[in-house]
Design a protein around this motif. Structure first.
Motif, short mmCIF file in Angstrom:
data_model
loop_
_atom_site.label_atom_id
_atom_site.label_comp_id
_atom_site.label_asym_id
_atom_site.label_seq_id
_atom_site.Cartn_x
_atom_site.Cartn_y
_atom_site.Cartn_z
N VAL A 1 -82.72 40.90 26.38
CA VAL A 1 -81.71 40.06 25.73
C VAL A 1 -81.67 40.36 24.23
O VAL A 1 -82.68 40.22 23.54
CB VAL A 1 -81.99 38.57 26.00
N GLU A 2 -80.51 40.79 23.76
CA GLU A 2 -80.33 41.24 22.36
C GLU A 2 -79.55 40.17 21.60
O GLU A 2 -78.40 39.87 21.94
CB GLU A 2 -79.58 42.57 22.39
N ILE A 3 -80.15 39.62 20.55
CA ILE A 3 -79.50 38.55 19.78
C ILE A 3 -78.82 39.10 18.52
O ILE A 3 -78.00 38.43 17.92
CB ILE A 3 -80.52 37.43 19.44
N HIS A 4 -79.18 40.33 18.12
CA HIS A 4 -78.55 40.95 16.94
C HIS A 4 -78.63 40.06 15.70
O HIS A 4 -77.64 39.91 14.97
CB HIS A 4 -77.09 41.33 17.23
N ARG A 5 -79.79 39.42 15.50
CA ARG A 5 -80.07 38.68 14.25
C ARG A 5 -79.15 37.50 14.01
O ARG A 5 -78.89 37.12 12.88
CB ARG A 5 -79.97 39.64 13.05
N TYR B 1 -86.80 39.33 23.97
CA TYR B 1 -85.82 38.58 23.19
C TYR B 1 -85.76 39.33 21.87
O TYR B 1 -86.71 39.27 21.07
CB TYR B 1 -86.40 37.18 23.01
N GLU B 2 -84.67 40.09 21.66
CA GLU B 2 -84.65 41.06 20.55
C GLU B 2 -83.96 40.50 19.31
O GLU B 2 -82.84 40.01 19.38
CB GLU B 2 -83.95 42.33 21.00
N ASP B 3 -84.64 40.67 18.18
CA ASP B 3 -84.11 40.25 16.87
C ASP B 3 -83.37 38.92 16.93
O ASP B 3 -82.17 38.84 16.61
CB ASP B 3 -83.20 41.35 16.29
N PRO B 4 -84.06 37.85 17.30
CA PRO B 4 -83.39 36.55 17.35
C PRO B 4 -82.92 36.08 15.98
O PRO B 4 -81.92 35.38 15.89
CB PRO B 4 -84.48 35.61 17.90
N GLY C 1 -88.14 45.45 15.05
CA GLY C 1 -88.69 46.58 14.28
C GLY C 1 -87.72 47.73 14.06
O GLY C 1 -88.07 48.69 13.39
N GLU C 2 -86.49 47.63 14.58
CA GLU C 2 -85.58 48.78 14.49
C GLU C 2 -85.18 49.11 13.07
O GLU C 2 -84.77 50.23 12.79
CB GLU C 2 -84.33 48.54 15.36
N ARG C 3 -85.28 48.16 12.13
CA ARG C 3 -84.88 48.43 10.74
C ARG C 3 -86.07 48.82 9.87
O ARG C 3 -85.87 49.09 8.68
CB ARG C 3 -84.25 47.18 10.12
N VAL D 1 -92.89 46.32 19.81
CA VAL D 1 -92.38 46.93 18.59
C VAL D 1 -91.27 47.92 18.94
O VAL D 1 -91.29 48.55 19.99
CB VAL D 1 -93.48 47.66 17.77
N ARG D 2 -90.30 48.04 18.02
CA ARG D 2 -89.14 48.89 18.28
C ARG D 2 -88.96 49.94 17.16
O ARG D 2 -87.94 49.94 16.46
CB ARG D 2 -87.88 48.02 18.39
N PRO D 3 -89.93 50.83 16.97
CA PRO D 3 -89.75 51.86 15.95
C PRO D 3 -88.59 52.78 16.32
O PRO D 3 -88.43 53.12 17.49
CB PRO D 3 -91.08 52.62 15.97
N PRO E 1 -89.16 52.25 21.99
CA PRO E 1 -88.48 52.96 20.91
C PRO E 1 -86.98 52.64 20.85
O PRO E 1 -86.29 52.66 21.87
CB PRO E 1 -88.73 54.44 21.25
N HIS E 2 -86.53 52.33 19.62
CA HIS E 2 -85.12 52.04 19.36
C HIS E 2 -84.35 53.35 19.41
O HIS E 2 -84.81 54.35 18.86
CB HIS E 2 -85.00 51.40 17.98
N ASN E 3 -83.18 53.36 20.03
CA ASN E 3 -82.46 54.62 20.18
C ASN E 3 -80.98 54.40 20.46
O ASN E 3 -80.53 54.48 21.59
CB ASN E 3 -83.10 55.43 21.33
MG LIG Z 1 -81.35 45.98 18.51
#
Ligand SMILES: [Mg+2]
Length: 380
Positions: A186-190, A212-215, A238-240, A259-261, A288-290
């Motif tokens: 689930v991606e919240i995109h901040r 739960y990604e970037d809440p 962690g993608e940024r 972690v999402r390097p 890994p973020h991609n």
């Molecule tokens: Mg993302």
């Protein structure tokens, strides 16, 4: 062996870097600077002044020299450094005639489980995207928003009750559509405040999201840690982030479970391998973020193939159809059961087509974001 030329190749919406040597070996990398690739390209040109004439196999030394040569940091610089690092590892693999993972400790797995992108501006599109991914054999879907990928031109307003209530109901529908056979990332995109993030996480906990990604905005690690302490589902972020130091601060606060390097942003294969080791020491998984091209996917899989704590790989849609299929040779293959097969080709195992830039000219990403109905800026 000496570096003779460092070439930038902007194609479509991507920036590739090719490092040439006097041995006839070339290495390929990609910058993950996304919205500011033009700035990253200039940094690569500057780094080239140092690299030409150097031994391409001294990867760690060159990494440190470039990173520490001035006191500035940030995405444009780290995207450039990452692209060069990936290209140097590609050269090393080809020089020793082995895949890069062989030089980093050898294979820890034969396949890498992936999550497939699901997009949609309506609830039906998102539900159908989950069902379609399952039919294609994927066992995890991601980029999956509970808020819809709505048109950014449309101003946003919802009451708190509707925002949270509709999002919980969306996740219920995704779970019901695919049962327990597909994991939901689930991606919240901040998009939320810490308080909202806690409320939503508690509401969707019963549907067992994988993460739960970037809440919330990822800039404040203490705030992310606060959210993590109050919820019962794993946070991915962690993608940024650009450096091992930032990941260490995040991990030290217990603010992340995956972690999402981004291999094209966090210092390349050199940076990602170190971040994975930091995560390993905290029993944290690596996803890994991609969001980039098949070159990024190929670099990510070299990391996934040699670390013990790999969890899941982001796998963007469309690697085998134009324009992406016309950019590269050797894109990785999905095994039909939710994983990519770890390749055994030397280096990162992928090459840029000679006519890629000609066929798909570079297209700039312009500045733009969504506004709330009162005219203020929001994150989507
Ligand atoms: Mg993302």
């Amino acid at each position: 062996m000496k570096i003779t030329r460092v070439e930038t190749v902007p194609v479509d919406r991507y920036l590739f870097v090719r490092v040439h040597t006097d041995a006839g070996i070339t290495g390929l990398g990609e910058s993950g600077t996304w919205g500011y690739l033009e700035a990253s390209e200039k940094v690569v040109e500057k780094f080239a002044h140092y690299l030409i004439g150097e031994d391409p196999l001294r990867i760690e030394h060159h990494w440190n020299y470039l990173y520490r040569s001035s006191h500035f940091r940030g995405a444009a610089i780290m995207g450039a450094l990452s692209a060069i690092d990936i290209a140097l590892w590609d050269i090393a693999g080809k020089h020793f005639d082995v895949p890069v993972y062989q030089l980093l400790g050898g294979k820890t797995r034969d396949t890498c489980r992936v999550y497939y992108h699901v997009f949609g501006s309506t609830r039906d599109q998102l539900v159908n995207g989950c069902i379609e991914a399952k039919k294609l054999g994927f066992t995890a879907v991601g980029h999956l928003t509970p808020f819809l990928d709505e048109d950014r031109e449309v101003p946003y307003f919802k009451t708190h009750a509707a925002k949270i209530g509709e999002a919980i109901d969306a996740v219920r529908q995704y779970r019901e559509a695919v049962g327990d056979e597909v994991d939901l990332c689930v991606e919240i995109h901040r998009r939320l405040t810490p308080a909202e993030a806690v409320v939503l996480a508690r509401g969707i906990e019963q549907y067992h999201p994988y993460f739960y990604e970037d809440p919330i905005l990822p800039d404040n690690f203490d705030a992310m840690g606060l959210v993590a302490q109050h919820i019962n589902i794993p946070i991915a972020t962690g993608e940024r982030l650009h450096t091992i130091y930032e990941f260490q601060m995040l991990l030290a606060r217990g603010a992340v479970q995956y972690v999402r390097p981004d291999v094209c942003m966090c210092g390349g294969i050199t940076g990602a391998k170190k971040i994975a080791a930091l995560a390993e020491a905290h029993h944290v998984g690596v996803v890994p973020h991609n969001p980039l091209s098949p070159v990024s996917t190929a670099a990510c899989v070299q990391i996934a193939a040699c670390i013990p704590n790999f969890a899941l790989q982001e796998y963007p849609i469309g690697e085998h159809v134009p324009p992406k299929s016309e950019m590269v040779r050797g894109a990785l293959e999905h095994d039909g059961h939710g994983s990519l097969i770890v390749p055994d080709r030397p280096g990162i195992g992928i090459e840029l087509m000679e006519d890629a830039a000609e066929r798909h000219p570079y297209t700039m990403r312009w500045v733009g974001t969504r506004l709330n109905s009162d005219g203020s800026v929001m994150d989507q």
